[in-house]
Design a protein around this motif. Structure first.
Motif, short mmCIF file in Angstrom:
data_model
loop_
_atom_site.label_atom_id
_atom_site.label_comp_id
_atom_site.label_asym_id
_atom_site.label_seq_id
_atom_site.Cartn_x
_atom_site.Cartn_y
_atom_site.Cartn_z
N ASP A 1 0.83 -1.20 0.00
CA ASP A 1 0.00 0.00 0.00
C ASP A 1 0.87 1.25 0.00
O ASP A 1 2.07 1.21 0.26
N THR A 2 0.23 2.38 -0.27
CA THR A 2 0.85 3.70 -0.18
C THR A 2 0.06 4.53 0.82
O THR A 2 -1.17 4.58 0.75
N LEU A 3 0.76 5.17 1.73
CA LEU A 3 0.13 6.01 2.76
C LEU A 3 0.58 7.45 2.59
O LEU A 3 1.78 7.72 2.48
N MET A 4 -0.39 8.38 2.58
CA MET A 4 -0.08 9.79 2.40
C MET A 4 -0.85 10.60 3.44
O MET A 4 -2.08 10.50 3.52
N VAL A 5 -0.14 11.38 4.24
CA VAL A 5 -0.77 12.16 5.32
C VAL A 5 -0.30 13.60 5.27
O VAL A 5 0.74 13.92 4.67
N GLY A 6 -1.07 14.49 5.91
CA GLY A 6 -0.71 15.91 5.93
C GLY A 6 -0.87 16.51 7.31
O GLY A 6 -1.71 16.07 8.11
N PHE A 7 -0.07 17.55 7.59
CA PHE A 7 -0.12 18.23 8.89
C PHE A 7 0.70 19.51 8.82
O PHE A 7 1.47 19.73 7.86
N GLN B 1 9.13 20.57 9.19
CA GLN B 1 9.87 19.88 8.14
C GLN B 1 9.14 18.60 7.77
O GLN B 1 8.27 18.13 8.50
N ASP B 2 9.51 18.04 6.61
CA ASP B 2 8.87 16.79 6.19
C ASP B 2 9.64 15.61 6.76
O ASP B 2 10.55 15.77 7.59
N CYS B 3 9.31 14.41 6.30
CA CYS B 3 9.87 13.19 6.88
C CYS B 3 11.36 13.03 6.63
O CYS B 3 12.01 12.21 7.30
N ARG B 4 11.91 13.76 5.69
CA ARG B 4 13.35 13.68 5.47
C ARG B 4 14.04 14.99 5.83
O ARG B 4 15.11 15.32 5.31
N TYR C 1 11.22 27.17 3.06
CA TYR C 1 10.72 27.99 4.16
C TYR C 1 11.86 28.31 5.12
O TYR C 1 12.90 27.64 5.14
N LEU C 2 11.68 29.33 5.95
CA LEU C 2 12.68 29.71 6.92
C LEU C 2 12.83 28.63 7.99
O LEU C 2 11.94 27.79 8.18
N ALA C 3 13.94 28.68 8.69
CA ALA C 3 14.26 27.62 9.65
C ALA C 3 13.20 27.46 10.73
O ALA C 3 12.94 26.34 11.19
N ASP C 4 12.60 28.57 11.16
CA ASP C 4 11.63 28.50 12.26
C ASP C 4 10.18 28.58 11.76
O ASP C 4 9.26 28.71 12.57
N GLU C 5 9.96 28.48 10.44
CA GLU C 5 8.62 28.59 9.89
C GLU C 5 7.96 27.20 9.76
O GLU C 5 8.59 26.26 9.33
N GLU C 6 6.69 27.15 10.12
CA GLU C 6 5.91 25.94 9.89
C GLU C 6 5.08 26.10 8.63
O GLU C 6 4.71 27.22 8.25
N PHE C 7 4.78 24.97 7.99
CA PHE C 7 4.03 25.02 6.73
C PHE C 7 3.22 23.73 6.61
O PHE C 7 3.27 22.85 7.49
N TYR C 8 2.47 23.60 5.54
CA TYR C 8 1.64 22.42 5.31
C TYR C 8 2.52 21.32 4.75
O TYR C 8 2.91 21.35 3.58
N VAL C 9 2.81 20.32 5.57
CA VAL C 9 3.69 19.21 5.20
C VAL C 9 2.85 18.03 4.74
O VAL C 9 1.82 17.71 5.34
#
Length: 286
Positions: free
Chosen positions: A118-124, A128-131, A137-145
């Motif tokens: 299977d393939t699993l895809m999630v968002g939050f 940073q992302d899984c890698r 984005y800036l070092a302290d910025e959060e975004f839609y991963v």
């Protein structure tokens, strides 16, 4: 007067008996050594499989617990887009179904055909992302991963995306290559625990059933929400220990798997509650 003392030695029969006894003892010692060596190799194989299983379950649990998180009041959240609209999208689509993204309708969680992986895809919302990529984005910025988990050549991999690019709100930038998480993954299966539909007016956020990815879009369209993820992973031990016969393994509703290699395999399962999604559903009562 000179006397000659009679000298006595081992007879031929005595020598043959001694040789036979020596061979028996030597054979027993060799068999014990071989048995101990095989036991040690088996213990190493079991230990390796257990260690890999604990590692992947722990890592997947830690990463998937973030699924569905979005906080518009977080001061480090990048606000280059309408965060209120983005919040609604993320919270209503914690697990991505095929067709959720306008720029690539093929992306999403997928059910492997005929028992394939299977393939699993999630968002939050995250840093940073899984890698560990920031996607400009800036070092302290959060975004839609958005994180995508899949198996390629028996290697469990993860690829991270900027969810705003997938939604068509930002220009695409070069993304990093998939990151290898674990080798010797023989099978990777996922099921999704969903709540009742909106018509039921059940806001308890309890999963009423577990489904495969091929019915995920239909359930979401009816107002059901994913509040739990079940993972089943079959690993092959990194060892030359031969197992004969190799047992079959059944992962969720899939057909039983019969590995072709006479190796040691271990099956691991876990259920992860998506606390952010559950809190979102419960907030409907307020």
């Amino acid at each position: 007067m000179i006397t000659h003392r009679q000298q006595a030695g081992f007879s031929l029969i005595e020598l043959m008996i001694a040789l036979v006894l020596g061979l028996i003892i030597s054979s027993a010692i060799i068999q014990i050594m071989i048995s101990n060596n095989m036991t040690e190799r088996l213990n190493r194989a079991v230990g390796s499989a257990q260690e890999n299983g604990r590692f992947i379950i722990s890592r997947m649990r830690n990463e998937l617990l973030m699924t569905g998180r979005y906080d518009t009041l977080q001061p480090t959240l990048n606000a280059d887009v309408d965060t209120v609209v983005e919040s609604a999208f993320v919270q209503n689509n914690p697990v991505i179904a095929v067709g959720d993204f306008v720029t690539d309708a093929t992306k999403g969680s997928k059910e492997g055909a005929s028992g394939a992986n299977d393939t699993l895809m999630v968002g939050f919302q995250g840093l940073q992302d899984c890698r560990a990529s920031k996607h400009s984005y800036l070092a302290d910025e959060e975004f839609y991963v958005v994180n995508e988990y899949f198996v390629e050549n028996n290697i469990l991999k993860c690829k991270g995306y900027d969810g705003r690019v997938l939604r068509g709100l930002k220009s695409s930038v070069a993304t990093d290559a998939p990151y290898s998480i674990l080798d010797d993954v023989y099978s990777f299966q996922v099921q999704y625990g969903v709540t009742d539909t909106l018509a039921s007016q059940d806001n308890t956020a309890r999963p009423v059933k577990f489904i495969d990815a091929d019915t995920l879009a239909t359930e979401k369209a009816s107002g059901a929400q994913v509040v739990a993820i079940r993972l089943a992973i079959l690993l092959k031990a990194d060892s030359e220990v031969l197992i004969d016969p190799v047992p079959s393994f059944k992962l969720f509703s899939e057909e039983a798997i019969q590995p072709t290699e006479q190796r040691l395999y271990k099956q691991f399962e876990t259920t992860i509650t998506l606390r952010n999604s559950k809190n979102f559903i419960r907030s409907r009562n307020i």
